[in-house]
Design a protein around this motif. Structure first.
Motif, mmCIF file in Angstrom:
data_model
loop_
_atom_site.group_PDB
_atom_site.id
_atom_site.type_symbol
_atom_site.label_atom_id
_atom_site.label_comp_id
_atom_site.label_asym_id
_atom_site.label_seq_id
_atom_site.Cartn_x
_atom_site.Cartn_y
_atom_site.Cartn_z
ATOM 1 N N TRP A 280 15.423 10.115 -0.921
ATOM 2 C CA TRP A 280 14.058 10.146 -1.460
ATOM 3 C C TRP A 280 13.406 8.817 -1.117
ATOM 4 N N LEU A 281 12.330 8.893 -0.353
ATOM 5 C CA LEU A 281 11.587 7.704 0.056
ATOM 6 C C LEU A 281 10.367 7.563 -0.848
ATOM 7 N N VAL A 282 10.270 6.419 -1.512
ATOM 8 C CA VAL A 282 9.231 6.214 -2.519
ATOM 9 C C VAL A 282 8.372 5.012 -2.118
ATOM 10 N N TRP A 283 7.081 5.260 -1.934
ATOM 11 C CA TRP A 283 6.140 4.193 -1.594
ATOM 12 C C TRP A 283 5.510 3.674 -2.887
ATOM 13 N N ILE A 284 5.620 2.368 -3.104
ATOM 14 C CA ILE A 284 5.139 1.748 -4.342
ATOM 15 C C ILE A 284 4.134 0.658 -3.994
ATOM 16 N N ILE B 130 2.702 -2.903 -0.242
ATOM 17 C CA ILE B 130 3.397 -1.628 -0.381
ATOM 18 C C ILE B 130 4.874 -1.824 -0.073
ATOM 19 N N THR B 131 5.718 -1.341 -0.963
ATOM 20 C CA THR B 131 7.164 -1.396 -0.775
ATOM 21 C C THR B 131 7.701 0.014 -0.617
ATOM 22 N N LEU B 132 8.459 0.230 0.435
ATOM 23 C CA LEU B 132 9.141 1.513 0.623
ATOM 24 C C LEU B 132 10.557 1.370 0.095
ATOM 25 N N SER C 258 12.184 -1.928 2.130
ATOM 26 C CA SER C 258 11.427 -2.678 3.126
ATOM 27 C C SER C 258 9.992 -2.840 2.641
ATOM 28 N N THR C 259 9.470 -4.046 2.712
ATOM 29 C CA THR C 259 8.129 -4.341 2.230
ATOM 30 C C THR C 259 7.201 -4.634 3.404
ATOM 31 N N TYR C 260 5.990 -4.096 3.351
ATOM 32 C CA TYR C 260 5.038 -4.336 4.415
ATOM 33 C C TYR C 260 3.628 -4.158 3.863
ATOM 34 N N ASN C 261 2.660 -4.694 4.584
ATOM 35 C CA ASN C 261 1.260 -4.575 4.175
ATOM 36 C C ASN C 261 0.557 -3.535 5.041
ATOM 37 N N VAL C 262 -0.231 -2.708 4.410
ATOM 38 C CA VAL C 262 -0.993 -1.699 5.130
ATOM 39 C C VAL C 262 -2.454 -1.825 4.735
ATOM 40 N N GLU C 263 -3.316 -1.988 5.736
ATOM 41 C CA GLU C 263 -4.744 -2.060 5.479
ATOM 42 C C GLU C 263 -5.378 -0.731 5.791
ATOM 43 N N LYS C 264 -5.865 -0.065 4.765
ATOM 44 C CA LYS C 264 -6.479 1.238 4.946
ATOM 45 C C LYS C 264 -7.993 1.100 5.150
#
Length: 274
Positions: free
Chosen positions: A240-244, A252-254, A268-274
């Motif tokens: 189960w992959l949970v995006w927080i 955002i942390t997966l 894994s933590t990363y930044n996403v610019e929407k």
């Protein structure tokens, strides 16, 4: 090596894999019925999450899913594909097992995001641009305006691993380069099994303090993650992959939850610019 010896070799390898997986299951027993294992009710835990300022998606399944243990062969699938990539300048890194490439011809992408994605998909699906491109599926929850991320698909579900990913970089509405890793065909090594539900995965994260206050669960999906390597094969398991999302920083942390045992896997933590 004759045909019969090859058959025996494959038999021994998969027998060892089966023994390993059997030991893992015995070491990590789990109630796959999806029933609660504590006296606290679903409503009570949801109330606690709300008081901790943790937001959940509106719809959350409490029904178990199903999945396989999968195996892929550890081979350099991309190394012999460079000569066929006539539309891009490509190089293969053996140490990283990653193919890097950049288009020879500039293609202007549409400013409309939907149309631009269609153009990127068309580029990705052309074997003169990207090897095995049609086996990759766009993952919006890992992508941004300047980075289109695709995950490798199988007949059994998507693989969420750095070794099974295609990232296409875009700048000024143009594809500038991409990086691709590929794990090859996947096949089951055990029978289909029940998994925990999406709700139980999130609940396990909360009770194990993996869900921090002032956060938001933006997405949850069932996919496959790497478990281990055995005798030249990579073993994958349902996850189960949970995006927080942190409500303050917007980071955002997966996070990954073993869909059989409810145990936490790597994050894994990363930044996403929407």
């Amino acid at each position: 090596m004759d045909h019969k010896r090859i058959e025996w070799l494959f038999f021994i390898v998969f027998l060892l894999i089966d023994i390993y997986l059997g030991i893992e299951i015995l070491r990590s027993p789990v109630n796959l019925s999806g029933a609660d294992t504590t006296t606290r009710s679903v409503a009570s835990i949801r109330s606690e999450m709300k008081s901790d300022n943790i937001d959940l998606p509106d719809k959350f399944s409490n029904a178990p899913a199903t999945g396989y243990y999968l195996a892929t062969k550890n081979r350099n699938y991309l190394s012999n594909k460079i000569d066929a990539l006539t539309n891009v300048n490509a190089r293969y890194s053996k140490d990283e097992n990653v193919l890097y490439a950049a288009p020879k011809i500039t293609t202007l992408l549409d400013k409309n995001p939907k149309k631009a994605l269609e153009q990127v998909n068309k580029f990705k699906n052309d074997p003169k641009n990207v090897p095995y491109g049609k086996e990759f599926k766009y993952e919006p929850d890992m992508s941004s305006e300047d980075n289109y991320v695709f995950v490798q698909t199988t007949d059994y579900g998507e693989i969420y691993a750095g070794s099974a990913q295609l990232s296409i970089a875009v700048k000024d509405h143009q594809i500038i380069n991409y990086a691709e890793s590929y794990m090859g065909p996947a096949s089951p090594v055990r029978e289909l099994q029940s998994t925990i539900s999406a709700w139980r995965a999130v609940r396990a994260m909360y009770t194990n303090r993996e869900l921090t206050n002032n956060s938001k669960v933006t997405q949850i999906k069932l996919g496959y993650s790497k478990l281990t390597e055995v005798r030249g094969s990579t073993i994958l398991l349902p996850t189960w992959l949970v995006w927080i999302e942190n409500k303050t920083t917007k980071n955002i942390t997966l996070k990954r939850v073993n869909a059989y045992t409810a145990q936490m896997l790597q994050s894994s933590t990363y930044n996403v610019e929407k």
